[in-house]
Design a protein around this motif. Sequence first.
Motif, mmCIF file in Angstrom:
data_model
loop_
_atom_site.group_PDB
_atom_site.id
_atom_site.type_symbol
_atom_site.label_atom_id
_atom_site.label_comp_id
_atom_site.label_asym_id
_atom_site.label_seq_id
_atom_site.Cartn_x
_atom_site.Cartn_y
_atom_site.Cartn_z
ATOM 1 N N ARG A 290 0.845 -1.189 0.000
ATOM 2 C CA ARG A 290 0.000 0.000 0.000
ATOM 3 C C ARG A 290 0.889 1.250 0.000
ATOM 4 O O ARG A 290 2.002 1.214 0.504
ATOM 5 C CB ARG A 290 -0.891 0.021 1.241
ATOM 6 C CG ARG A 290 -2.032 -0.988 1.204
ATOM 7 C CD ARG A 290 -3.127 -0.517 0.241
ATOM 8 N NE ARG A 290 -4.270 -1.396 0.255
ATOM 9 C CZ ARG A 290 -4.418 -2.472 -0.513
ATOM 10 N NH1 ARG A 290 -3.430 -2.811 -1.335
ATOM 11 N NH2 ARG A 290 -5.497 -3.208 -0.455
ATOM 12 N N PRO A 291 0.416 2.366 -0.558
ATOM 13 C CA PRO A 291 1.221 3.585 -0.558
ATOM 14 C C PRO A 291 1.473 4.103 0.848
ATOM 15 O O PRO A 291 0.639 3.932 1.743
ATOM 16 C CB PRO A 291 0.353 4.580 -1.353
ATOM 17 C CG PRO A 291 -0.644 3.742 -2.087
ATOM 18 C CD PRO A 291 -0.866 2.521 -1.264
ATOM 19 N N GLY A 292 2.622 4.724 1.046
ATOM 20 C CA GLY A 292 2.960 5.331 2.327
ATOM 21 C C GLY A 292 2.803 6.837 2.281
ATOM 22 O O GLY A 292 2.237 7.400 1.335
ATOM 23 N N GLU A 293 3.324 7.515 3.306
ATOM 24 C CA GLU A 293 3.163 8.960 3.424
ATOM 25 C C GLU A 293 3.779 9.711 2.249
ATOM 26 O O GLU A 293 3.235 10.732 1.807
ATOM 27 C CB GLU A 293 3.781 9.445 4.730
ATOM 28 C CG GLU A 293 3.050 8.999 5.983
ATOM 29 C CD GLU A 293 1.706 9.702 6.145
ATOM 30 O OE1 GLU A 293 1.502 10.757 5.524
ATOM 31 O OE2 GLU A 293 0.866 9.186 6.906
ATOM 32 N N ILE A 294 4.896 9.236 1.726
ATOM 33 C CA ILE A 294 5.529 9.960 0.628
ATOM 34 C C ILE A 294 4.682 9.915 -0.634
ATOM 35 O O ILE A 294 4.727 10.846 -1.453
ATOM 36 C CB ILE A 294 6.948 9.432 0.336
ATOM 37 C CG1 ILE A 294 6.914 7.963 -0.105
ATOM 38 C CG2 ILE A 294 7.850 9.597 1.536
ATOM 39 C CD1 ILE A 294 8.266 7.454 -0.576
ATOM 40 N N SER A 295 3.907 8.850 -0.825
ATOM 41 C CA SER A 295 3.006 8.774 -1.976
ATOM 42 C C SER A 295 1.710 9.533 -1.712
ATOM 43 O O SER A 295 1.135 10.126 -2.632
ATOM 44 C CB SER A 295 2.704 7.317 -2.319
ATOM 45 O OG SER A 295 3.868 6.636 -2.739
ATOM 46 N N LEU A 296 1.228 9.515 -0.456
ATOM 47 C CA LEU A 296 0.030 10.279 -0.120
ATOM 48 C C LEU A 296 0.287 11.777 -0.234
ATOM 49 O O LEU A 296 -0.658 12.564 -0.373
ATOM 50 C CB LEU A 296 -0.436 9.927 1.299
ATOM 51 C CG LEU A 296 -0.972 8.502 1.482
ATOM 52 C CD1 LEU A 296 -1.223 8.210 2.948
ATOM 53 C CD2 LEU A 296 -2.241 8.304 0.670
ATOM 54 N N ALA A 297 1.547 12.182 -0.171
ATOM 55 C CA ALA A 297 1.909 13.585 -0.365
ATOM 56 C C ALA A 297 2.169 13.914 -1.831
ATOM 57 O O ALA A 297 2.758 14.944 -2.142
ATOM 58 C CB ALA A 297 3.147 13.930 0.458
ATOM 59 N N LYS A 326 9.854 8.274 -7.229
ATOM 60 C CA LYS A 326 9.048 7.054 -7.156
ATOM 61 C C LYS A 326 9.662 6.128 -6.131
ATOM 62 O O LYS A 326 10.819 6.304 -5.726
ATOM 63 C CB LYS A 326 8.962 6.364 -8.521
ATOM 64 C CG LYS A 326 10.307 5.954 -9.088
ATOM 65 C CD LYS A 326 10.170 5.374 -10.484
ATOM 66 C CE LYS A 326 11.563 5.006 -11.047
ATOM 67 N NZ LYS A 326 11.473 4.464 -12.419
ATOM 68 N N ILE A 327 8.896 5.135 -5.710
ATOM 69 C CA ILE A 327 9.393 4.156 -4.748
ATOM 70 C C ILE A 327 8.933 2.774 -5.178
ATOM 71 O O ILE A 327 7.782 2.591 -5.578
ATOM 72 C CB ILE A 327 8.900 4.471 -3.311
ATOM 73 C CG1 ILE A 327 9.502 3.494 -2.298
ATOM 74 C CG2 ILE A 327 7.387 4.493 -3.234
ATOM 75 C CD1 ILE A 327 10.972 3.664 -2.081
ATOM 76 N N ALA A 340 6.000 9.072 -6.125
ATOM 77 C CA ALA A 340 6.341 9.779 -4.882
ATOM 78 C C ALA A 340 6.972 11.123 -5.215
ATOM 79 O O ALA A 340 8.086 11.422 -4.794
ATOM 80 C CB ALA A 340 7.273 8.938 -4.026
ATOM 81 N N GLN A 341 6.262 11.940 -5.975
ATOM 82 C CA GLN A 341 6.764 13.272 -6.317
ATOM 83 C C GLN A 341 6.245 14.263 -5.279
ATOM 84 O O GLN A 341 5.245 14.938 -5.478
ATOM 85 C CB GLN A 341 6.313 13.647 -7.723
ATOM 86 C CG GLN A 341 6.909 12.755 -8.800
ATOM 87 C CD GLN A 341 6.481 13.145 -10.197
ATOM 88 O OE1 GLN A 341 6.108 14.289 -10.447
ATOM 89 N NE2 GLN A 341 6.522 12.201 -11.127
ATOM 90 N N PHE A 342 6.934 14.325 -4.164
ATOM 91 C CA PHE A 342 6.537 15.173 -3.056
ATOM 92 C C PHE A 342 7.600 16.241 -2.819
ATOM 93 O O PHE A 342 8.729 16.144 -3.307
ATOM 94 C CB PHE A 342 6.357 14.346 -1.780
ATOM 95 C CG PHE A 342 7.618 13.667 -1.322
ATOM 96 C CD1 PHE A 342 8.439 14.253 -0.383
ATOM 97 C CD2 PHE A 342 8.002 12.436 -1.853
ATOM 98 C CE1 PHE A 342 9.614 13.635 0.040
ATOM 99 C CE2 PHE A 342 9.171 11.810 -1.439
ATOM 100 C CZ PHE A 342 9.977 12.407 -0.492
ATOM 101 N N GLN A 343 7.230 17.257 -2.064
ATOM 102 C CA GLN A 343 8.169 18.303 -1.689
ATOM 103 C C GLN A 343 8.440 18.179 -0.198
ATOM 104 O O GLN A 343 7.531 18.304 0.623
ATOM 105 C CB GLN A 343 7.591 19.676 -2.023
ATOM 106 C CG GLN A 343 8.627 20.777 -2.030
ATOM 107 C CD GLN A 343 8.161 22.010 -2.777
ATOM 108 O OE1 GLN A 343 7.132 21.986 -3.445
ATOM 109 N NE2 GLN A 343 8.898 23.093 -2.661
ATOM 110 N N LEU A 344 9.681 17.938 0.150
ATOM 111 C CA LEU A 344 10.052 17.710 1.544
ATOM 112 C C LEU A 344 10.327 19.036 2.251
ATOM 113 O O LEU A 344 11.162 19.830 1.814
ATOM 114 C CB LEU A 344 11.294 16.819 1.621
ATOM 115 C CG LEU A 344 11.868 16.576 3.024
ATOM 116 C CD1 LEU A 344 10.870 15.809 3.883
ATOM 117 C CD2 LEU A 344 13.199 15.837 2.944
#
Length: 503
Positions: A290-297, A326-327, A340-344
């Motif tokens: 299942r997707p994690g926090e980095i994908s939910l972002a 991506k992961i 997983a294209q998120f901004q940290l």
Amino acid sequence: MSLAVLYSRALAGIQAPLVTVETHIANGLPSFTIVGLPDTEVKESKDRVRAALQNAQFKIPAQRITVNLAPADLPKESGRFDLPIALGILAATGQIPSDKLDQYEWAGELALTGELRPIHGALAMTYNASQSGRSFVLPQQNAAEAALVNKATIYAAKSLLQICAHLSGHESLPVYQNPAANDMDTSGSAYPDLDEVKGQTHAKRALEIAAAGGHSLLMIGPPGTGKSMLAARFPGILPPMTEAEALESAAIQSLSQGSFNIDNWKKRPFRSPHHTASGIALVGGGSYPRPGEISLAMHGVLFLDELAEFDRKVLEVLREPLESGKITISRAARQAEFPAQFQLIAAMNPCPCGYLGHPSGKCHCTPDQIARYRGRISGPLLDRIDMQIEVPAVPQQELMKQQTTGEKSSTIRQRVEKAHQLQLNRQGKTNSRLSVKEIDQLCALDDASENLLKQAISRLNLSARAYHRILKVARTIADLASIEKINNQHIAEAIQYRRLDKQ
């Protein structure tokens, strides 16, 4: 007699194998068998389907029924197969016409009464179904979410009887329309305003640059200096989401959380996991990945407060997705790849007690304690964070002011949107995503800027990755000023945002 009913399985827009529900009814002792790697929920479908058909006054054949979920090597889970299985049985026994079944894709859980119950991942499935050209029939509770996909034709049904009446031509289901999605506020006003943060002009400038270029940012400072306040207001200055970005983000949330709240349509997600989160919670996983926090972002913000309090092994899993966007989750039985294209955006204290550099002089941490504390964050991870800044304590006179003089988020957002659009027109992506070849082309330096950067590399002992990140940040600073060529002022400011390289 056998019949195939199509059911599309999608993963946040990623193409996945088409699942075919094949119902075969043959002579023999009465039985109901489901094959094709079904989990417990799918195996229980036979009882729900049998009761739903009986309560809807349909006939259950007194023969052997075999339901094959193909492809056989793909695990099947959840109750969304109930509806296609029921329709397959009805069509195979001639109780409903089968000539129109291939025009639609079906998903829905059946209650024992024959009513349709909501399913998980409706938007993700609809996103993929829209590529096939087929219409999608699903429970009414999922219709508003699924209708966010503009190109999809959605039919919402309350019960199995409604669908059978539609297929038989007695009473057609209307195409679902969701005009409310077009009227939602996507201007950023839903987020708290940056002008509520007193002082911290340098940090606000760093946030503006990070928003314009899609850069990652680490804020270091004592408790109570406004790091969390700044991070919470960061989404309000980000450029608006495109239709494609909104769909990708909403689809991954629909898949992971079961449904997507349409009130959040085109609003960039802001995820803030606690520092006790595990590696699986952060990047995803499980026996059925299942997707994690980095994908939910996805296309939003991942805020990690108290960064040094996270387990070091947990933080290390961020290294790959920060680079690739991506992961890949690998398990013994299967492998899954999530975007997983998120901004940290991260925040941390400067030392174990938190008060290093505070005017009160409270800190009594030894240099060795400070080094061990900061050593919890590895050099390779810090190297991947584009900007690292200090957020000092706000002076008392600034804190006691009744009115703030800072800019509003809407004003900053206008400059960010302009710089963002400039990047899209020039290279089709944000500066943070530039490749090495593109950096050489778009971040050319004059002699003065090149000499300044050479001195910084020598004195700070910068890595090749840090060198490229300085150039990308400088490119964003120039874009905010609408200047085509990077000059030494842009380079000097970009170097200032490599806070921990100076330690």
